[in-house]
Design an enzyme around this catalytic site. Structure first.
Site, PDB file in Angstrom:
ATOM      1  N   ARG A   1     -51.843 -10.456  43.804  1.00  0.00           N
ATOM      2  CA  ARG A   1     -51.165  -9.451  43.077  1.00  0.00           C
ATOM      3  C   ARG A   1     -51.008  -9.895  41.644  1.00  0.00           C
ATOM      4  NH1 ARG A   1     -45.476  -6.129  42.872  1.00  0.00           N
ATOM      5  NH2 ARG A   1     -44.963  -7.675  41.756  1.00  0.00           N
TER       6      ARG A   1
ATOM      7  N   TYR B   1     -41.037  -5.828  35.040  1.00  0.00           N
ATOM      8  CA  TYR B   1     -40.939  -5.835  36.394  1.00  0.00           C
ATOM      9  C   TYR B   1     -42.253  -6.906  37.000  1.00  0.00           C
ATOM     10  CZ  TYR B   1     -42.445  -5.118  41.280  1.00  0.00           C
ATOM     11  OH  TYR B   1     -42.717  -5.172  42.608  1.00  0.00           O
TER      12      TYR B   1
ATOM     13  N   GLU C   1     -51.300   0.059  42.632  1.00  0.00           N
ATOM     14  CA  GLU C   1     -50.232   0.578  43.266  1.00  0.00           C
ATOM     15  C   GLU C   1     -49.187   1.222  42.442  1.00  0.00           C
ATOM     16  OE1 GLU C   1     -48.331  -2.745  45.190  1.00  0.00           O
ATOM     17  OE2 GLU C   1     -46.307  -1.831  45.377  1.00  0.00           O
TER      18      GLU C   1
ATOM     19  N   ARG D   1     -48.022   2.377  51.865  1.00  0.00           N
ATOM     20  CA  ARG D   1     -47.142   1.253  51.747  1.00  0.00           C
ATOM     21  C   ARG D   1     -45.969   0.939  52.186  1.00  0.00           C
ATOM     22  NH1 ARG D   1     -47.030  -3.138  49.851  1.00  0.00           N
ATOM     23  NH2 ARG D   1     -45.852  -2.804  48.033  1.00  0.00           N
TER      24      ARG D   1
ATOM     25  N   GLU E   1     -48.481  -7.291  52.458  1.00  0.00           N
ATOM     26  CA  GLU E   1     -47.751  -8.009  51.476  1.00  0.00           C
ATOM     27  C   GLU E   1     -46.810  -9.235  51.970  1.00  0.00           C
ATOM     28  OE1 GLU E   1     -44.851  -5.455  49.206  1.00  0.00           O
ATOM     29  OE2 GLU E   1     -45.117  -6.661  47.425  1.00  0.00           O
TER      30      GLU E   1
ATOM     31  N   TRP F   1     -37.856   2.899  36.821  1.00  0.00           N
ATOM     32  CA  TRP F   1     -37.925   1.494  37.203  1.00  0.00           C
ATOM     33  C   TRP F   1     -39.022   0.995  37.945  1.00  0.00           C
ATOM     34  CZ3 TRP F   1     -37.287  -2.413  40.804  1.00  0.00           C
ATOM     35  CH2 TRP F   1     -37.320  -3.628  40.325  1.00  0.00           C
TER      36      TRP F   1
HETATM   37  O1  KDG Z   1     -36.436  -3.296  46.381  1.00  0.00           O
HETATM   38  C1  KDG Z   1     -37.341  -3.042  45.238  1.00  0.00           C
HETATM   39  C2  KDG Z   1     -38.584  -3.914  45.594  1.00  0.00           C
HETATM   40  O2  KDG Z   1     -38.755  -3.941  47.085  1.00  0.00           O
HETATM   41  C3  KDG Z   1     -39.727  -3.466  44.789  1.00  0.00           C
HETATM   42  O3  KDG Z   1     -39.578  -3.652  43.466  1.00  0.00           O
HETATM   43  C4  KDG Z   1     -40.941  -4.472  45.438  1.00  0.00           C
HETATM   44  O4  KDG Z   1     -42.540  -3.162  44.063  1.00  0.00           O
HETATM   45  C5  KDG Z   1     -42.277  -4.090  44.844  1.00  0.00           C
HETATM   46  C6  KDG Z   1     -43.491  -4.552  45.682  1.00  0.00           C
HETATM   47  O5  KDG Z   1     -44.485  -3.957  45.652  1.00  0.00           O
HETATM   48  O6  KDG Z   1     -43.340  -5.417  46.371  1.00  0.00           O
HETATM   49 MG    MG Z   2     -44.443  -2.277  44.740  1.00  0.00          MG
END
Ligand code: KDG
Ligand code: MG
Length: 416
Positions: free
Chosen positions: A147, A159, A250, A297, A353, A416
């Site tokens: 990723r 993020y 995603e 997912r 993942e 977010w």
């Molecule tokens: O708790 C939030 C996370 O699990 C998230 O932000 C992780 O988006 C995420 C991912 O794809 O792993």
């Molecule tokens: Mg995610």
């Protein structure tokens, strides 16, 4: 075989986790993960106050009936708190059933459909050189799918982007530093980040062009939009990434509106994955029936356990939609182990993942699953193959921690 007790264990080895441990009258124990990032104590209270008293004295073998009892019987159905609680009970009961059978859990789910699970890891960097280093480090660790998340010019933190020095040092979230990309920060209130969609949309295609030029056409690449775009913005992103042949894109739009994906799908052939915040099969109904997505997912931890998620995967399989189980560090090793067993058994596995947990997490959760050659695999130990160390957990008490919140540059709240 009756349930004698159920304990709600809250600990914070590296980050906060909520674990349910069920013990039967003949002393068999099972574990379930009920961790809900930033809302852990809500699930712990729901379990302690409203679920544990209902479990004592029930037949531990009646997994489906217990699932239906907790889902239908609550009257107030669905939602992350309820479904994480049901997930923990369900997973713990499967763990017990498999231990009693003397078999690893995947054998009870139909047995092995594959030799192991292809996983993807999280590479990130504020700038391209750091991102390239991070991709190479992941490849050196064996990851075969990656990723890709990067910084966006003009935004101080984004993020999915680890502060790389900490990431390389494997820093523990408990030190108020990030490891990998752990976004929850130990704080009494959430930190605030800022967001600019136009800057993001301008920047990302160039990042993928650079990654393809550096790493070639074969490496499977993924990207997480983390619910921030409108449908037409998401459509534009999917289209602009088509030349770089993503494995998936995603969470491009906020998850509540299933219809939004129809517009995205009309404009792009980039494969779409969604559902890490979904809790039930109903959240997927339109998406699956209209074939608007390619990967489901949800984690076992938030979608009603093995029973809940397997039902979603069976439904998805009818439409050639595959699994892509959420596996961040806020899914505990118990939730991850359950995902591995389910992933080994289902016919429509896609990818798993895999963010690696902090060393402190493994002090409390002793695991037997393995990661080699880019694949995760379960051990042959009966049950899930995870045990919980109470003594170690005692030195990691709960500390408040929250995911960040997002504001646009004019100060408005954003997803977010
Ligand atoms: O708790 C939030 C996370 O699990 C998230 O932000 C992780 O988006 C995420 C991912 O794809 O792993
Ligand atoms: Mg995610």
């Amino acid at each position: 075989m009756l349930i004698e007790k159920a304990e709600v264990l809250v600990s914070s080895p590296g980050r906060n986790f909520v674990t349910l441990r069920i013990t039967t009258d003949d002393g068999v124990t099972g574990l379930g993960d009920a961790t809900l990032n930033g809302r852990e104590l809500a699930v712990a209270a729901y379990l302690r106050e409203h679920v544990v008293p209902l479990l004592v004295g029930r037949d531990a073998h009646r997994i489906e009936d217990t699932w239906q009892y907790l889902y239908r019987g609550a009257y107030w159905r669905r939602g992350p708190v309820t479904m994480a609680s049901i997930a923990a009970v369900d997973t713990a009961l499967w763990d017990i059933k498999a231990k009693v059978a003397g078999l690893p859990l995947y054998q009870l789910l139909g047995g092995r459909s594959r030799n192991g699970l292809l996983v993807y890891g999280h590479a990130s960097g504020a700038e391209l050189p750091e991102l390239f280093d991070s991709i190479r480090e992941h490849q050196d660790e064996g990851y075969r799918a990656i990723r890709v998340q990067t910084g966006i010019p003009g935004l101080p933190s984004v993020y999915g982007v680890a502060s790389s020095a900490n990431a390389r040092a494997g820093a523990d979230a408990g030190t108020d530093e990030r490891y990998d990309y752990e976004p929850a920060r130990r704080n009494a209130v959430p930190v605030e980040e800022s967001w600019d969609t136009r800057a993001y949309l301008r920047h990302i295609p160039g990042v993928f062009e650079a990654v393809r030029n550096e790493f070639g056409p074969e490496l499977p690449l993924l990207h997480d939009g983390h619910h921030r775009l409108t449908p037409i913005q998401a459509a534009k992103l999917g289209k602009s990434l088509e030349p770089y042949d993503l494995f998936w894109l995603e969470d491009v739009t906020p998850a509540e509106n299933q219809d939004a994906l129809r517009l995205v799908r009309q404009h792009t052939t980039t494969p779409l994955a969604i559902g890490e915040v979904f809790n039930t099969i109903w959240d997927y109904k339109t998406l699956i029936e209209e074939q608007l997505i390619d990967y489901v997912r949800s984690p076992i931890t938030h979608a009603g356990g093995i029973t809940g998620l397997r039902r979603i995967f069976d439904y998805a399989s009818v439409y050639q939609i595959k699994s892509g189980i959420h596996g961040p560090t806020d899914v505990s090793p118990v939730g991850l182990a359950a995902a591995i067993h389910l992933g080994l058994a289902i016919p429509n596995f896609g990818i798993q993942e895999y963010m690696q947990h902090a060393p402190a997490t493994h002090d409390v959760f002793h695991t037997t699953y393995s990661f080699a050659g880019g694949m995760l695999d379960a051990s042959e130990e009966p049950g899930l193959g995870v045990s919980y160390d109470d003594e170690a957990a005692a030195s990691f008490p709960y500390e408040a921690a929250y995911l960040p919140v997002n504001r646009l540059l004019d100060g408005s709240m954003h997803d977010w």
